[in-house]
Structures are given as C-alpha cells and as structure tokens.
Enzyme design. Structure first.
Site, PDB file in Angstrom:
ATOM      1  N   ASP A  25       0.817  -1.227   0.000  1.00 31.06           N
ATOM      2  CA  ASP A  25       0.000   0.000   0.000  1.00 31.06           C
ATOM      3  C   ASP A  25       0.846   1.270   0.000  1.00 31.06           C
ATOM      4  O   ASP A  25       0.379   2.338  -0.384  1.00 31.06           O
ATOM      5  CB  ASP A  25      -0.901   0.049   1.250  1.00 31.06           C
ATOM      6  CG  ASP A  25      -1.856  -1.126   1.332  1.00 31.06           C
ATOM      7  OD1 ASP A  25      -2.036  -1.819   0.304  1.00 31.06           O
ATOM      8  OD2 ASP A  25      -2.401  -1.369   2.420  1.00 31.06           O
ATOM      9  N   HIS A  69      -3.010 -17.034   8.695  1.00 32.79           N
ATOM     10  CA  HIS A  69      -1.595 -16.774   8.422  1.00 32.79           C
ATOM     11  C   HIS A  69      -0.671 -17.517   9.390  1.00 32.79           C
ATOM     12  O   HIS A  69       0.360 -17.010   9.817  1.00 32.79           O
ATOM     13  CB  HIS A  69      -1.310 -15.264   8.435  1.00 32.79           C
ATOM     14  CG  HIS A  69      -1.749 -14.568   9.685  1.00 32.79           C
ATOM     15  ND1 HIS A  69      -3.056 -14.176   9.903  1.00 32.79           N
ATOM     16  CD2 HIS A  69      -1.067 -14.193  10.799  1.00 32.79           C
ATOM     17  CE1 HIS A  69      -3.142 -13.593  11.098  1.00 32.79           C
ATOM     18  NE2 HIS A  69      -1.952 -13.591  11.660  1.00 32.79           N
ATOM     19  N   GLY A  77     -10.460  -9.961   6.755  1.00 34.58           N
ATOM     20  CA  GLY A  77     -10.802  -9.144   5.590  1.00 34.58           C
ATOM     21  C   GLY A  77     -10.763  -7.666   5.938  1.00 34.58           C
ATOM     22  O   GLY A  77     -10.381  -7.280   7.049  1.00 34.58           O
ATOM     23  N   GLY A  79     -11.406  -3.999   7.205  1.00 31.38           N
ATOM     24  CA  GLY A  79     -12.134  -3.531   8.389  1.00 31.38           C
ATOM     25  C   GLY A  79     -12.030  -4.538   9.523  1.00 31.38           C
ATOM     26  O   GLY A  79     -11.156  -5.414   9.515  1.00 31.38           O
ATOM     27  N   GLY A  94       6.584 -14.747  20.558  1.00 31.96           N
ATOM     28  CA  GLY A  94       6.582 -13.667  21.548  1.00 31.96           C
ATOM     29  C   GLY A  94       7.089 -12.360  20.950  1.00 31.96           C
ATOM     30  O   GLY A  94       8.122 -12.328  20.296  1.00 31.96           O
ATOM     31  N   ASP A 100      -2.983  -6.845   9.255  1.00 34.36           N
ATOM     32  CA  ASP A 100      -3.932  -7.406   8.286  1.00 34.36           C
ATOM     33  C   ASP A 100      -3.718  -6.730   6.930  1.00 34.36           C
ATOM     34  O   ASP A 100      -4.013  -5.542   6.766  1.00 34.36           O
ATOM     35  CB  ASP A 100      -5.377  -7.192   8.780  1.00 34.36           C
ATOM     36  CG  ASP A 100      -6.400  -7.898   7.897  1.00 34.36           C
ATOM     37  OD1 ASP A 100      -7.573  -7.985   8.312  1.00 34.36           O
ATOM     38  OD2 ASP A 100      -6.030  -8.355   6.785  1.00 34.36           O
ATOM     39  N   HIS A 121       0.454   1.038  18.326  1.00 28.41           N
ATOM     40  CA  HIS A 121      -0.411   0.213  19.184  1.00 28.41           C
ATOM     41  C   HIS A 121       0.130  -1.210  19.290  1.00 28.41           C
ATOM     42  O   HIS A 121       0.299  -1.750  20.381  1.00 28.41           O
ATOM     43  CB  HIS A 121      -1.831   0.193  18.590  1.00 28.41           C
ATOM     44  CG  HIS A 121      -2.807  -0.659  19.360  1.00 28.41           C
ATOM     45  ND1 HIS A 121      -3.698  -0.131  20.275  1.00 28.41           N
ATOM     46  CD2 HIS A 121      -3.039  -1.995  19.347  1.00 28.41           C
ATOM     47  CE1 HIS A 121      -4.424  -1.118  20.791  1.00 28.41           C
ATOM     48  NE2 HIS A 121      -4.037  -2.260  20.232  1.00 28.41           N
ATOM     49  N   GLU A 122       0.437  -1.810  18.136  1.00 28.71           N
ATOM     50  CA  GLU A 122       0.887  -3.212  18.165  1.00 28.71           C
ATOM     51  C   GLU A 122       2.219  -3.370  18.888  1.00 28.71           C
ATOM     52  O   GLU A 122       2.408  -4.315  19.659  1.00 28.71           O
ATOM     53  CB  GLU A 122       0.975  -3.783  16.750  1.00 28.71           C
ATOM     54  CG  GLU A 122      -0.358  -3.813  15.994  1.00 28.71           C
ATOM     55  CD  GLU A 122      -1.505  -4.376  16.806  1.00 28.71           C
ATOM     56  OE1 GLU A 122      -2.647  -3.884  16.654  1.00 28.71           O
ATOM     57  OE2 GLU A 122      -1.283  -5.277  17.647  1.00 28.71           O
ATOM     58  N   HIS A 125       1.896  -3.756  22.517  1.00 28.16           N
ATOM     59  CA  HIS A 125       1.682  -5.153  22.952  1.00 28.16           C
ATOM     60  C   HIS A 125       2.984  -5.944  22.902  1.00 28.16           C
ATOM     61  O   HIS A 125       3.275  -6.706  23.828  1.00 28.16           O
ATOM     62  CB  HIS A 125       0.662  -5.852  22.038  1.00 28.16           C
ATOM     63  CG  HIS A 125      -0.743  -5.372  22.165  1.00 28.16           C
ATOM     64  ND1 HIS A 125      -1.363  -5.131  23.360  1.00 28.16           N
ATOM     65  CD2 HIS A 125      -1.664  -5.086  21.197  1.00 28.16           C
ATOM     66  CE1 HIS A 125      -2.598  -4.714  23.150  1.00 28.16           C
ATOM     67  NE2 HIS A 125      -2.819  -4.681  21.837  1.00 28.16           N
ATOM     68  N   HIS A 131      -4.528  -3.321  26.812  1.00 26.35           N
ATOM     69  CA  HIS A 131      -5.388  -2.227  26.360  1.00 26.35           C
ATOM     70  C   HIS A 131      -5.734  -1.272  27.497  1.00 26.35           C
ATOM     71  O   HIS A 131      -5.811  -1.638  28.654  1.00 26.35           O
ATOM     72  CB  HIS A 131      -6.671  -2.795  25.742  1.00 26.35           C
ATOM     73  CG  HIS A 131      -6.438  -3.399  24.407  1.00 26.35           C
ATOM     74  ND1 HIS A 131      -7.138  -4.493  23.937  1.00 26.35           N
ATOM     75  CD2 HIS A 131      -5.553  -3.070  23.426  1.00 26.35           C
ATOM     76  CE1 HIS A 131      -6.715  -4.791  22.720  1.00 26.35           C
ATOM     77  NE2 HIS A 131      -5.741  -3.943  22.386  1.00 26.35           N
TER      78      HIS A 131
HETATM   79  C1  LIG Z   1      -6.740  -0.310  17.823  1.00 23.12           C
HETATM   80  C2  LIG Z   1      -6.385  -0.984  16.487  1.00 23.12           C
HETATM   81  C3  LIG Z   1      -5.147  -0.339  15.908  1.00 23.12           C
HETATM   82  C4  LIG Z   1      -6.145  -2.493  16.704  1.00 23.12           C
HETATM   83  C5  LIG Z   1      -7.359  -3.237  17.234  1.00 23.12           C
HETATM   84  C6  LIG Z   1      -7.060  -4.725  17.450  1.00 23.12           C
HETATM   85  C7  LIG Z   1      -6.018  -4.859  18.517  1.00 23.12           C
HETATM   86  O1  LIG Z   1      -6.256  -4.566  19.664  1.00 23.12           O
HETATM   87  N1  LIG Z   1      -4.801  -5.252  18.137  1.00 23.12           N
HETATM   88  O2  LIG Z   1      -3.789  -5.288  19.046  1.00 23.12           O
HETATM   89  C8  LIG Z   1      -8.508  -3.162  16.227  1.00 23.12           C
HETATM   90  O3  LIG Z   1      -8.350  -3.537  15.091  1.00 23.12           O
HETATM   91  N2  LIG Z   1      -9.701  -2.733  16.734  1.00 23.12           N
HETATM   92  C9  LIG Z   1     -10.911  -2.731  15.930  1.00 23.12           C
HETATM   93  C10 LIG Z   1     -12.124  -2.960  16.804  1.00 23.12           C
HETATM   94  C11 LIG Z   1     -13.356  -3.066  15.985  1.00 23.12           C
HETATM   95  C12 LIG Z   1     -14.187  -2.010  15.634  1.00 23.12           C
HETATM   96  N3  LIG Z   1     -15.203  -2.483  14.863  1.00 23.12           N
HETATM   97  C13 LIG Z   1     -15.054  -3.849  14.673  1.00 23.12           C
HETATM   98  C14 LIG Z   1     -15.814  -4.792  13.932  1.00 23.12           C
HETATM   99  C15 LIG Z   1     -15.416  -6.118  13.934  1.00 23.12           C
HETATM  100  C16 LIG Z   1     -14.256  -6.525  14.624  1.00 23.12           C
HETATM  101  C17 LIG Z   1     -13.479  -5.592  15.359  1.00 23.12           C
HETATM  102  C18 LIG Z   1     -13.904  -4.244  15.360  1.00 23.12           C
HETATM  103  C19 LIG Z   1     -16.237  -1.632  14.314  1.00 23.12           C
HETATM  104  C20 LIG Z   1     -15.960  -1.233  12.835  1.00 23.12           C
HETATM  105  C21 LIG Z   1     -14.646  -0.462  12.621  1.00 23.12           C
HETATM  106  C22 LIG Z   1     -13.589  -1.379  12.049  1.00 23.12           C
HETATM  107  C23 LIG Z   1     -12.257  -0.693  11.785  1.00 23.12           C
HETATM  108  C24 LIG Z   1     -11.479  -0.330  13.042  1.00 23.12           C
HETATM  109  N4  LIG Z   1     -11.229  -1.489  13.856  1.00 23.12           N
HETATM  110  C25 LIG Z   1     -11.044  -1.418  15.195  1.00 23.12           C
HETATM  111  O4  LIG Z   1     -11.017  -0.355  15.797  1.00 23.12           O
HETATM  112 CA   LIG Z   2      -9.355  -6.725   9.006  1.00 25.28          CA
HETATM  113 ZN   LIG Z   3      -4.509  -4.172  20.777  1.00 23.87          ZN
END
Ligand SMILES: CC(C)C[C@H](CC(=O)NO)C(=O)N[C@H]1Cc2cn(c3ccccc23)CCCCCCNC1=O
Ligand SMILES: [Ca+2]
Ligand SMILES: [Zn+2]
Length: 170
Positions: A25, A69, A77, A79, A94, A100, A121-122, A125, A131
């Site tokens: 990307d 993976h 997929g 979102g 670890g 994604d 963020h990652e 962790h 969180h």
């Molecule tokens: C903080 C981020 C960098 C990492 C986190 C995952 C995480 O904690 N990784 O360490 C993340 O991906 N959170 C989802 C949480 C989430 C929001 N929705 C979801 C719909 C389905 C599944 C998850 C989600 C509603 C629709 C919005 C989707 C797009 C945004 N997604 C999110 O905010």
């Molecule tokens: Ca995704």
């Molecule tokens: Zn997280």
C-alpha cells in the site's frame, strides 16, 4: 476510567526487530520509516533501545498477512480487526506483530488506516502493554481515525515506564 494494563515484559531493554515483509500500500522505504518511527516512540520515553536487523532472528518479527496466516488468529478481511501482536515471551511468536494486509494502510492521510497509529499500538503489545480504556491512549482497543502528529498519551507513557523505567538519556 481504567488506565493502562500490563502483560508480560522483556527481561532486557536492548531489543531487536526485523521486517519480514511489507504492505504494497505504501513505498517500501516509507513502510520502513513508519515502522522505525513507531517503535522509537516507545524508546523515547523509556530505557528501551531498538536495533533493526535484516538477517537472523530478532525479538520482534513484523509481517503483513491476510486471513489465516499460521497462528490461531486468522484475520477477517477489510475492516474489523486491523492487526494483532504477541506479548513478550521466550517462544518464537513472543513480541511478534502481524498486520492485516486486507486493510488499506496510509500515511499522513485521513483515507484508509493510518499505518503509524496501528504500528505504535501493536508494538505496545510487543513490549508488554495491554489495552487502556482511556479514549486518547494509543493502547485504546478501537481505531478512532487519523490524528496528525499524534503523540503517546500520558497513560501510554505511564504504562511503558511501569515496565521499563524512564528514559535517562545519554
Ligand atoms: C486499535 C487498532 C489499531 C487495533 C485493534 C485490534 C487490537 O487490539 N490489536 O492489538 C482493532 O483492530 N480494533 C478494531 C475494533 C473493531 C471495531 N469495529 C469492529 C468490527 C469487527 C471486529 C473488530 C472491530 C467496528 C468497525 C470499525 C472497524 C475498523 C477499526 N477497527 C477497530 O477499531
Ligand atoms: Ca481486518
Ligand atoms: Zn490491541
């Protein structure tokens, strides 16, 4: 609101990281710059130091993949879940961070998903942070959109310093 959460921590402060592959990307050199700037945000406020390695093993392996993976957390997929990472541990996975590939990673744009925010963020962790329920914290579990020149929230800083102390400079 509940502040930062702590998982396991590394027993050392000099850590290595390796970029296994890159999202198409963004230009490759931009992906590398974003990854380095993101991991260095944590070094700026703690005693942690990071070294990028290009061969051999590393503490934090960084990769992009879609769907299943090879771990027990297949991606979903476009979102939904954007990325995940593993707390420090002696086993191979670890500290590793997986992004994604079905997301549209961008830089300095409100379009798509801001690569830097997700990476910071990652790596939180990967260093043993859980969180936070503080909305402005980078460790908040929801991506709330592009924030130009975003900085670590005081809650994020308190969390990393609880694990690795304050940056005492040179
Ligand atoms: C903080 C981020 C960098 C990492 C986190 C995952 C995480 O904690 N990784 O360490 C993340 O991906 N959170 C989802 C949480 C989430 C929001 N929705 C979801 C719909 C389905 C599944 C998850 C989600 C509603 C629709 C919005 C989707 C797009 C945004 N997604 C999110 O905010
Ligand atoms: Ca995704
Ligand atoms: Zn997280």
């Amino acid at each position: 609101k509940k502040r930062y959460a702590l998982g396991s921590r590394w027993s050392k402060t000099e850590l290595t990281y390796k970029i296994i592959n890159r999202t198409p990307d963004l230009p490759a050199d931009e992906v590398d710059r974003i990854i380095t700037e993101s991991i260095e945000k944590w070094a700026d406020v703690s005693r942690l130091t990071f070294t990028l390695v290009t061969s051999g093993d590393a503490d934090i392996l960084i990769s992009f993949a879609a769907g299943s993976h090879g771990d027990d957390g297949p991606f979903d997929g476009p979102g939904g879940v954007l990325a995940h990472a593993y707390y420090p541990s002696s086993n191979a996975i670890g500290g590793d961070a997986h992004f994604d590939e079905d997301e549209d990673y961008t830089d300095a744009s409100s379009r798509g998903i801001n690569m830097e925010w997700v990476a910071v963020h990652e790596f939180g962790h990967s260093l043993g942070l859980g969180h936070s329920q503080i909305e402005g914290a980078v460790m908040y579990p929801y991506y709330t959109g592009y924030v130009p020149n975003f900085q670590l929230n005081s809650d994020d800083i308190a969390g990393i310093q609880a694990h690795y102390g304050e940056n005492v400079g040179e």
